[in-house]
Motif scaffolding. Structure first.
Motif, PDB file in Angstrom:
ATOM      1  N   CYS A  89       0.829  -1.210   0.000  1.00  0.00           N
ATOM      2  CA  CYS A  89       0.000   0.000   0.000  1.00  0.00           C
ATOM      3  C   CYS A  89       0.862   1.258   0.000  1.00  0.00           C
ATOM      4  O   CYS A  89       0.590   2.222  -0.741  1.00  0.00           O
ATOM      5  CB  CYS A  89      -0.933  -0.005   1.203  1.00  0.00           C
TER       6      CYS A  89
ATOM      7  N   PHE B 185      -1.236   7.587   1.925  1.00  0.00           N
ATOM      8  CA  PHE B 185      -1.060   6.468   2.847  1.00  0.00           C
ATOM      9  C   PHE B 185      -0.657   6.955   4.234  1.00  0.00           C
ATOM     10  O   PHE B 185      -1.122   6.421   5.244  1.00  0.00           O
ATOM     11  CB  PHE B 185      -0.027   5.475   2.320  1.00  0.00           C
TER      12      PHE B 185
ATOM     13  N   MET C  86      -5.804   0.812   2.867  1.00  0.00           N
ATOM     14  CA  MET C  86      -5.759  -0.640   2.981  1.00  0.00           C
ATOM     15  C   MET C  86      -7.129  -1.256   2.700  1.00  0.00           C
ATOM     16  O   MET C  86      -7.234  -2.276   2.010  1.00  0.00           O
ATOM     17  CB  MET C  86      -5.244  -1.034   4.362  1.00  0.00           C
TER      18      MET C  86
END
Length: 212
Positions: A93, A103, A111
């Motif tokens: 990710c 992120f 996620m």
């Protein structure tokens, strides 16, 4: 992936397991007769047309097997590196959203997106590690040994000893930036990763808190 006729080994490059560092070290031991397929940093292709069209070097062992022949495939030492799937998914990710702060700012939302909303099923980096290492039935490992990212240098040293080549310190290459994987999870994400990567957990002995 690397096929070394000189040293009689096959290195299956599983993505997000330090493969570029291992490739760099192994290239120092390769001869002109050895083969590699890779698509990042270096562009090399196998001499087999059906594999050469693939744009990366993360090829399943079962696809290379018929090109080498059963005798050579059985005789060559086949190995790969694997990683705790919970840690690997966080790394995936972070890697996919590198260059931005999505992120960093909302890791669990990212996620959940990859796991549940738009899973990139065909992306080789997203697929289970075992998918590159098992036979045609999808259950038995074709590798003779696996190294572990959790003991990267120690694993590499041991693998080199089995192959019969000199080891060296591995470089850090193409790594993504994130913290301890456990702090990114809630129970829903733990269950989601456990379901998607169940075969990795089973074959390689990992659990959320670690593994053998």
């Amino acid at each position: 992936m690397i096929v070394s006729h000189r040293h009689r080994f096959i290195f299956a490059a599983v993505p997000k397991t330090g493969t570029h560092a291992v490739r760099q070290a192994l290239r120092e031991q390769m001869g002109d007769e050895d083969l590699e397929q890779v698509g990042l940093f270096v562009d090399k292709r196998f001499p087999w047309a059906d594999l050469a069209t693939v744009r990366h070097g993360h090829l399943p062992l079962r696809q290379v097997r018929p090109h080498l022949g059963e005798a050579a495939f059985a005789a060559y030492f086949k190995f790969a590196f694997v990683r705790n799937p919970f840690d690997r998914f966080v790394s995936y990710c972070a890697f996919m959203l590198r260059g931005g702060d999505d992120f960093t700012q909302r890791p669990q939302a990212v996620m959940r997106h990859f796991l549940f909303i738009e899973p990139p099923e065909q992306h080789v980096l997203f697929q289970p590690q075992a998918s590159l290492l098992v036979d045609e039935d999808g259950k038995a490992l074709l590798t003779d040994a696996v190294g572990r990212v959790e003991d990267m240098q120690g694993s590499y040293d041991s693998l080199c000893a089995r192959i019969g080549i000199a080891s060296r310190s591995l470089d850090r290459v193409n790594s993504s930036q994130h913290g301890d994987y456990r702090r990114y999870y809630d129970q829903t994400l733990i269950d989601g990763v456990a379901a998607r990567y169940a075969l990795d957990l089973e074959l390689f002995g990992y659990a959320f808190e670690g593994g053998r």
